[in-house]
Structure formats: structure tokens, C-alpha cells
Design a protein around this motif. Structure first.
Motif, mmCIF file in Angstrom:
data_model
loop_
_atom_site.group_PDB
_atom_site.id
_atom_site.type_symbol
_atom_site.label_atom_id
_atom_site.label_comp_id
_atom_site.label_asym_id
_atom_site.label_seq_id
_atom_site.Cartn_x
_atom_site.Cartn_y
_atom_site.Cartn_z
ATOM 1 N N TYR A 351 40.088 -12.421 36.286
ATOM 2 C CA TYR A 351 39.555 -10.985 36.681
ATOM 3 C C TYR A 351 40.111 -9.827 36.232
ATOM 4 N N LEU A 352 41.993 -10.102 35.737
ATOM 5 C CA LEU A 352 42.349 -8.794 35.419
ATOM 6 C C LEU A 352 43.003 -8.292 34.566
ATOM 7 N N TYR A 353 42.347 -9.692 33.426
ATOM 8 C CA TYR A 353 43.134 -9.349 31.548
ATOM 9 C C TYR A 353 42.289 -7.466 31.181
ATOM 10 N N ASP A 354 42.226 -6.736 32.073
ATOM 11 C CA ASP A 354 40.970 -6.282 30.782
ATOM 12 C C ASP A 354 41.439 -4.010 31.966
ATOM 13 N N CYS A 355 42.062 -5.003 33.270
ATOM 14 C CA CYS A 355 41.707 -3.521 33.458
ATOM 15 C C CYS A 355 43.291 -3.635 34.422
ATOM 16 N N LEU A 356 44.002 -3.376 33.794
ATOM 17 C CA LEU A 356 45.789 -2.973 34.392
ATOM 18 C C LEU A 356 45.832 -1.157 33.649
ATOM 19 N N ASP A 357 47.032 -1.049 34.780
ATOM 20 C CA ASP A 357 47.233 0.595 34.224
ATOM 21 C C ASP A 357 49.028 -0.110 33.987
ATOM 22 N N TYR A 358 49.786 1.009 32.797
ATOM 23 C CA TYR A 358 51.055 0.415 32.724
ATOM 24 C C TYR A 358 52.263 2.276 33.319
ATOM 25 N N GLU A 359 53.233 2.356 33.372
ATOM 26 C CA GLU A 359 54.255 2.941 33.493
ATOM 27 C C GLU A 359 55.475 2.627 32.915
ATOM 28 N N LEU A 360 56.373 3.191 31.840
ATOM 29 C CA LEU A 360 56.904 3.029 31.309
ATOM 30 C C LEU A 360 58.481 4.358 31.649
ATOM 31 N N LEU A 361 59.491 3.493 32.301
ATOM 32 C CA LEU A 361 60.201 4.565 32.620
ATOM 33 C C LEU A 361 61.191 4.647 31.266
ATOM 34 N N LEU A 362 61.587 5.813 30.755
ATOM 35 C CA LEU A 362 62.710 6.232 30.012
ATOM 36 C C LEU A 362 63.777 6.535 30.078
ATOM 37 N N GLN A 363 65.342 5.398 30.061
ATOM 38 C CA GLN A 363 65.969 6.461 30.907
ATOM 39 C C GLN A 363 66.597 6.769 29.537
ATOM 40 N N THR A 364 68.530 7.850 29.604
ATOM 41 C CA THR A 364 69.293 7.084 28.912
ATOM 42 C C THR A 364 70.154 7.855 29.770
ATOM 43 N N SER A 365 71.785 7.238 29.139
ATOM 44 C CA SER A 365 73.154 7.365 29.974
ATOM 45 C C SER A 365 73.437 8.526 29.446
ATOM 46 N N GLN A 366 73.196 9.579 28.842
ATOM 47 C CA GLN A 366 74.508 10.527 28.368
ATOM 48 C C GLN A 366 73.560 11.754 29.488
ATOM 49 N N SER A 367 72.462 11.175 30.189
ATOM 50 C CA SER A 367 71.351 12.087 31.364
ATOM 51 C C SER A 367 70.827 11.118 32.100
ATOM 52 N N ILE A 397 64.142 1.374 27.704
ATOM 53 C CA ILE A 397 62.875 1.692 28.253
ATOM 54 C C ILE A 397 62.328 0.236 29.331
ATOM 55 N N LYS A 398 61.366 0.424 30.098
ATOM 56 C CA LYS A 398 61.082 -0.266 31.072
ATOM 57 C C LYS A 398 60.286 -0.220 31.506
ATOM 58 N N VAL A 399 58.570 -1.602 32.131
ATOM 59 C CA VAL A 399 57.555 -1.762 31.991
ATOM 60 C C VAL A 399 56.884 -2.050 33.165
ATOM 61 N N ARG A 400 56.276 -1.705 34.057
ATOM 62 C CA ARG A 400 56.088 -2.147 35.431
ATOM 63 C C ARG A 400 53.863 -2.100 35.186
ATOM 64 N N SER A 401 53.500 -2.707 36.282
ATOM 65 C CA SER A 401 52.220 -2.275 36.033
ATOM 66 C C SER A 401 51.136 -2.236 37.329
ATOM 67 N N ILE A 402 49.413 -1.948 37.021
ATOM 68 C CA ILE A 402 48.981 -1.909 38.740
ATOM 69 C C ILE A 402 47.484 -1.956 37.903
ATOM 70 N N PRO A 403 46.961 -2.895 39.008
ATOM 71 C CA PRO A 403 45.099 -2.830 38.605
ATOM 72 C C PRO A 403 44.970 -0.954 38.783
ATOM 73 N N ASN A 404 44.141 -1.354 37.680
ATOM 74 C CA ASN A 404 43.306 0.063 37.430
ATOM 75 C C ASN A 404 41.653 0.013 38.018
ATOM 76 N N SER A 405 40.887 -1.146 38.957
ATOM 77 C CA SER A 405 39.700 -1.240 39.761
ATOM 78 C C SER A 405 39.687 -0.825 40.912
ATOM 79 N N ASP A 406 38.291 -0.889 41.166
ATOM 80 C CA ASP A 406 38.613 -0.369 42.727
ATOM 81 C C ASP A 406 38.211 -1.579 43.562
#
Length: 667
Positions: A351-367, A397-406
């Protein structure tokens, strides 16, 4: 006799007002079915002439009459009258007539009053509550344990109340011993409950109403209390739950808990493991299927040794999703971008193979500044421009996901493992440097050559020498003014100059020493000529020509000629001009270097020039008219900054002279 009518009227007046003026709006007579009857009457009005009347109730049973005074309370009258003094309880056949009496008489109230049909039992005793791990045991006394007729024909009602809710529960019991059991699971944990009891006869021979409630007994449900819980699923075939449990069931200090999932007739129990003051479990629910379906619903109960208590109902996995973390992202660098790719872990999900959203967190050690990037790519792909990153900074960088379907609702998954890299700005700088070198290299070379030319003493000397070459215009003025452009006539006026010709084989090469004249105008240029070298020029053999100079009428012997540098015309290179009236021998040999010719043009002196046997002027001309000859030497005009300068060229010259510049002359 006269008094009789009067006395009759008085008697009637004393009787009629009583029946008219006393009114009973209502009454109630009941018995606890021992040996007394309780009655309550609402009386309005008073007998005539009586403002304060005392009333009594008279019970008449056959010849027995028992009178009980009525006591006024709250605008009503009541009495509790003990009827059977000879017996402990009423019998089933007792019947009574009731009359309301006062000072002036009585009036009937009711007839054939039967105690067994008007029973209201006395309240049961206050109940007692005993707690067990699974139940609450309620016991009480009815008060009719020793009754002759009612000891075994009573029903009870128990009223269960809680202060946290207005909802009351009625429990029924027909136990002969006054006993009721309440399951702990139906009560709320840590809630305070109160209970009271009432009774009623349950026999057709003894009819009555419910008794009054007994005094209440209260207690606290000391059970396992769940302060909070969370149940989520990765939407495969298992559910993960975390519970915060405080307190223990009564009598159990070390309790083991389990979570029961109930789906229709299926019940699955999973033990809870205590970790950091909370309990958790990962329970595999759908053992027959790979994933949950969209219509699955479960009831959850918290269970322990003494029983279970409900946790929640109608738990839907589709509404409580927390996906598993995506795989660790990969970073590929290009000159302009960073390409981020990752795997969601749900590529094969039904069911979920085509209905996911992602967030990418970009971090740096200098800031401490973090950037959140969003992506809904089906292939797990994101692109970061190199220009937005700081040079030479390390990024993770790291990633997380969530369903984007009602239809599938959940929360963000946990972050994936991080991938770090360094923004190698040096490569970009090198790349730019290569471009700059390719673009500006030729320009720098050209500028360097120009600077060398203008600042080199030798080069500057040559440039200035060429720029200061005298103009030959004055030399050619007699040609056009006196001889009208006739070069033959201009070179040999009045035929006094004889041009002799010698064969090429009789010629030989003689060295010529050229001494440049120093120029003192520029100190920088004079440095190269403090000790001027003697330049040996070897001329090739050439034909000898005798050329008559303009203005010379007699030929003379060959002489050595010094050419001043301030002459208004340019000397012919490698030639000696005679100044006397005799013939002059001209030896023509081409110079090896054109720049040495330029130095001769600037001014030179020819010294110690000896006459060669092959190149000698004849002592006596043959006749006045010189014999004709063929001259193999030719003249060209060299263009300078101040005009044209003539240059005598040899037939065997190595210079590239155009063919059309060659000339043949006859004299």
C-alpha cells in the motif's frame, strides 16, 4: 318542647361542620411487616370552633381498637403504631379499618387495610466491601434474617457511584445471604467508588415497595493505573506499544503485565517488558498475512495475574502509523551539485510504496543552523546546489519519512543514519584557475613581450635607430630638378664617370671593418658601446662598378672615404664613394645582417680600406664616353618612419627581394 328544635339545630351544627370542614388530601400507610404500621396524612381544615385540633389514628381489628396519636411535622401528620402486641409479626390474614379521630369525633379513613399488601421493608445494613486482585466483594445484612415470612423472599438493588463521573450503575442481587461481586475490570483504575443497598419482597403474597437506601460504603480502586500509552505500527504485521504504568493491583507487589489484542474471536497476548519506568512490547499480530489491511480494528486490554482492564477500543493500524527509518543516504558529488539518494524500505509494500513524503536534515559542524529539505520523490532522490553550501565545510545529512495519503495517517519516522562529506572548495578553485590561465595566459604573454621590447636596451636601441634614419629626399632632389628624373644622366653627367665591368671570376672577397659611431644622446644606449666590438664582415665576390658621383667631373684614384653621420642622405651599404675627379672603384657585397646595414645608415667610417687587384680603378679612361656595362647590383627603397631610404642590393643577396624590384641598367 320549645327547646327541642333549638337543641336539634345545635346538634346538627355541631355535626355537619365536622364532615364538611376536615379534609384529608392524601395518606400512606405501610408496614415493615413486623408488628407496626407507619402512616402519613395530609390534613387540611379544622373542625368548627376548634383552631388547634389534636388528631389520632384508630386501627380496628375485630373487637380490638388501637389508637395512635398523629404528630404534625412539615404540614403533615404521621404516626408509627405498634399493632400486634401479642405477636412478633403480622400474619398473612390480618386486616384493619382505619379512622381519623379528634376531640369532637372520628371519621373513616379506609377499610380492610392489609399489612402484607403494603410492605416497605426497613433499609438493609451498611454494606461492607472486600477487595481481591480481580473483584470487589460486597456483603450486607437485610435485617430480615430472622423474619418468619420474609427471610428468604427478598430482592436487592446495589447503587454503585463514583465521584469522577455522574454515571451510576445499578446492580441486582437475590442472594439469601446479602452478597454481590463486582469485577475490578469494569472499574476505572484509581477511582473512588461508593455503594449502597435497598430491598423489596419478591413474593406474590407479600407486596410492597423498595426500601430506603442503606448507608453508603466507599473505597478506592487500587489497581494498575496507566498514565499514558502509545501504540504505533510500521504497517507491516506488528504493533509497538509503550505504557506508563503506576501502582500495582491490591495484594501484588511485583506484577507482570501483558497486552491483549482482540480482533473478533482472535485474541493475541504479548508480554510487556519494563524499561526506564515504562513497559513496552512489539507484538506480531497478523501471522497469516504480510501486512495489515485497511479495515483491521483491535480492542486492547492490559492484563496481569488478577485480571484485565480495558486500555482502548477500536484501535486502527491505518490511523497509527510510524514508518521504519529510511536507509542511510548516499551522496554523489558533481562540479555544481550534490546528488542525495536513499532507500525508503517500502519499495515492496503493498500500500505505501508510492505514497511517502520525506524530510532531509542538512547539518554542519561549523554552525548550529540546520536546514530542512523536503522531497516527495518516488525514487528517493534530492539535489543540493553546491553554491548554497559554505566552502571547505563538513556537512551531514539524514532522512525521515511519513505517509502522504488520507487513508494512512501517522507520524514522522525516526531519522536514518547520517552521511557526512566535505565541500571540497579547492577543486572548484583549481577549476576556476585553469579557466583563468587558459583565458589570461596569452594576454599575459603578450604584455610580457611588450614590456621586454620597451625595457630591453638592445631592442630599444634598434627601435630608436630605425626611427632616426635620415630621409633620402635631399639626395634625390638633383635627379628631378636638374635631370628631370633621368637616372642615367644623373649618375654620369657629361660622361665623366666611367662604369667598368669585371668578370665574376676575377673578383675576390675582402674583409671590411665597420666601426659604428657612438651616439651620446641616450646614456642607456651608450652602455652597449663603451667598448665597441670590431665586426668582421666577409663580403661575397661581386662585379665591380665604377659609378660617377653627381658633381664630380674628373676621375681619380680609389681613396678611403669617411662617411659622416650627419649627412642628409643615406649611404649605400657596402659602397665607397670617391670625392675626387677620378674614377672610383665600388665593391658591392651584400651584408650578412640587415640590422648591420641599419647601423651603417646611422653613420659609419670605413678605414684602412685597401684596394684589391681585382677591384681597381683604371688610371686613364678609354675615352670620354664610358663603355657600356651591365650592372648586376640593384637599388631598393627601404620605408622608414621618416620616409624612404635607398639600399644597394647584390645579385647574390640572401634577402627575399621581390622579383619586380630587380633592375637592369645600361650605361
Amino acid at each position: 318542647m320549645k327547646c327541642l328544635p333549638f337543641m336539634f339545630v345545635c346538634w346538627c351544627s355541631s355535626i355537619l361542620p365536622v364532615t364538611i370542614c376536615i379534609k384529608v388530601d392524601g395518606y400512606s400507610c405501610v408496614t415493615a411487616f413486623w408488628n407496626s404500621i407507619t402512616c402519613v396524612l395530609n390534613i387540611t381544615g379544622n373542625p368548627v370552633g376548634l383552631s388547634n385540633t389534636t388528631y389520632s389514628l384508630k386501627f380496628i381489628y375485630e373487637e380490638e381498637k388501637i389508637s395512635c396519636p398523629l404528630v404534625e411535622t412539615n404540614h403533615s401528620y404521621s404516626c408509627v403504631c405498634k399493632i400486634r402486641k401479642d405477636s412478633h409479626v403480622f400474619s398473612s390474614y390480618d386486616e384493619y379499618d382505619l379512622k381519623l379521630c379528634y376531640e369532637s369525633g372520628c371519621q373513616p379513613l379506609t377499610e380492610n387495610f392489609q399489612p402484607r399488601q403494603n410492605i416497605e421493608l426497613t433499609s438493609p445494613h451498611q454494606p461492607e466491601v472486600q477487595q481481591t486482585p480481580k473483584t470487589f466483594n460486597i456483603t450486607w445484612k437485610s435485617g430480615y434474617e430472622d423474619h418468619q415470612y420474609l427471610y428468604d423472599c427478598l430482592d436487592y438493588e446495589l447503587l454503585l457511584q463514583t465521584s469522577q463521573s455522574t454515571e451510576n450503575k445499578i446492580l441486582r442481587s437475590n442472594s439469601l445471604k446479602g452478597y454481590a461481586l463486582i469485577q475490578r475490570s469494569i472499574l476505572k483504575p484509581s477511582a473512588t467508588y461508593c455503594i449502597k443497598v435497598r430491598s423489596i419482597p419478591n413474593s406474590n403474597d407479600y407486596i410492597g415497595t423498595w426500601s430506603k437506601w442503606s448507608p453508603s460504603t466507599c473505597w478506592k480502586n487500587e489497581a494498575a493505573e496507566v498514565d499514558g500509552y502509545s501504540c504505533v505500527t510500521a504497517f507491516w504485521n506488528s504493533i509497538t506499544c509503550v505504557l506508563n504504568i503506576t501502582g500495582n493491583p491490591v495484594g501484588l507487589s511485583n506484577t507482570t503485565y501483558s497486552l491483549k489484542f482482540i480482533y473478533e474471536e482472535e485474541k493475541i497476548s504479548c508480554p510487556l517488558v519494563e524499561m526506564n519506568h515504562s513497559y513496552s512490547c512489539v507484538c506480531k499480530i497478523r501471522k497469516d498475512l504480510h501486512v495489515f489491511s485497511s479495515y483491521d480494528e483491535y480492542d486492547l486490554k492490559l492484563c496481569y495475574e488478577s485480571g484485565c482492564q480495558p486500555l482502548t477500543e477500536n484501535f486502527q493500524p491505518t490511523q497509527n502509523i510510524e514508518l521504519t527509518s529510511p536507509h542511510q543516504p548516499e551522496v554523489q558529488q558533481t562540479p555544481k551539485t550534490f546528488n542525495i539518494t536513499w532507500k525508503s524500505g517500502y519499495e515492496d509494500h503493498q500500500y505505501l510504496y508510492d505514497c511517502l513524503d520525506y524530510e532531509l536534515l542538512l547539518q554542519t559542524s561549523q554552525s548550529t543552523e540546520n536546514k530542512i529539505l523536503h522531497s516527495n520523490s518516488l525514487e528517493g532522490y534530492a539535489l543540493i546546489q553546491r553554491s548554497i553550501l559554505k566552502p571547505s565545510a563538513t556537512y551531514c545529512i539524514k532522512v525521515r519519512s511519513i505517509p502522504n495519503s488520507d487513508d494512512y495517517i501517522g507520524t514522522w519516522s525516526k531519522w536514518s543514519p547520517s552521511t557526512c562529506w566535505k565541500n571540497e572548495a579547492a577543486e572548484e578553485q583549481d577549476y576556476t584557475l585553469v579557466i583563468l590561465i587558459k583565458s589570461l595566459g596569452p594576454v599575459c604573454v603578450a604584455v610580457g613581450v611588450l614590456l621586454f621590447v620597451f625595457y630591453s636596451p638592445a631592442a630599444r636601441l634598434k627601435i630608436k635607430t630605425l626611427s632616426k634614419t635620415p630621409s633620402p629626399a635631399p639626395f634625390f632632389q638633383p635627379l628631378f630638378q636638374q635631370h628631370e628624373g633621368n637616372l642615367q644622366k644623373w649618375l654620369s653627367p657629361q660622361h665623366q664617370f666611367v662604369l667598368t665591368y669585371k668578370t665574376e671570376e676575377n673578383l675576390r672577397t675582402d674583409p671590411v671593418i665597420v666601426v659604428p659611431k657612438p651616439i651620446t644622446k641616450d646614456p642607456e644606449e651608450n652602455q652597449d658601446f663603451h667598448n665597441p666590438p670590431v665586426i668582421q664582415l666577409a663580403f661575397h665576390q661581386c662585379q665591380t662598378s665604377y659609378v660617377g658621383l653627381p658633381g664630380i667631373h674628373e676621375a681619380s684614384t680609389p681613396i678611403t672615404t669617411v662617411c659622416p653621420g650627419d649627412m642628409p642622405y643615406t649611404q649605400l651599404p657596402c659602397s665607397v664613394w670617391g670625392v675626387g675627379i677620378k674614377e672610383v672603384e665600388v665593391v658591392c657585397t651584400p651584408p650578412e645582417d640587415f640590422f648591420n646595414m641599419s647601423r651603417a645608415d646611422s653613420g659609419c667610417s670605413c678605414e684602412d680600406l685597401t684596394q684589391s687587384p681585382e677591384c681597381s680603378l683604371p688610371n686613364n679612361p678609354v675615352d670620354d664616353s664610358p663603355p657600356p656595362c651591365y650592372c648586376s647590383d640593384y637599388c631598393i627603397l627601404n620605408k622608414t618612419a621618416k620616409g624612404f631610404a635607398p639600399v644597394l642590393m647584390s645579385k647574390r643577396s640572401n634577402l627575399n627581394v621581390p622579383f619586380d624590384s630587380l633592375q637592369e641598367c645600361e650605361s
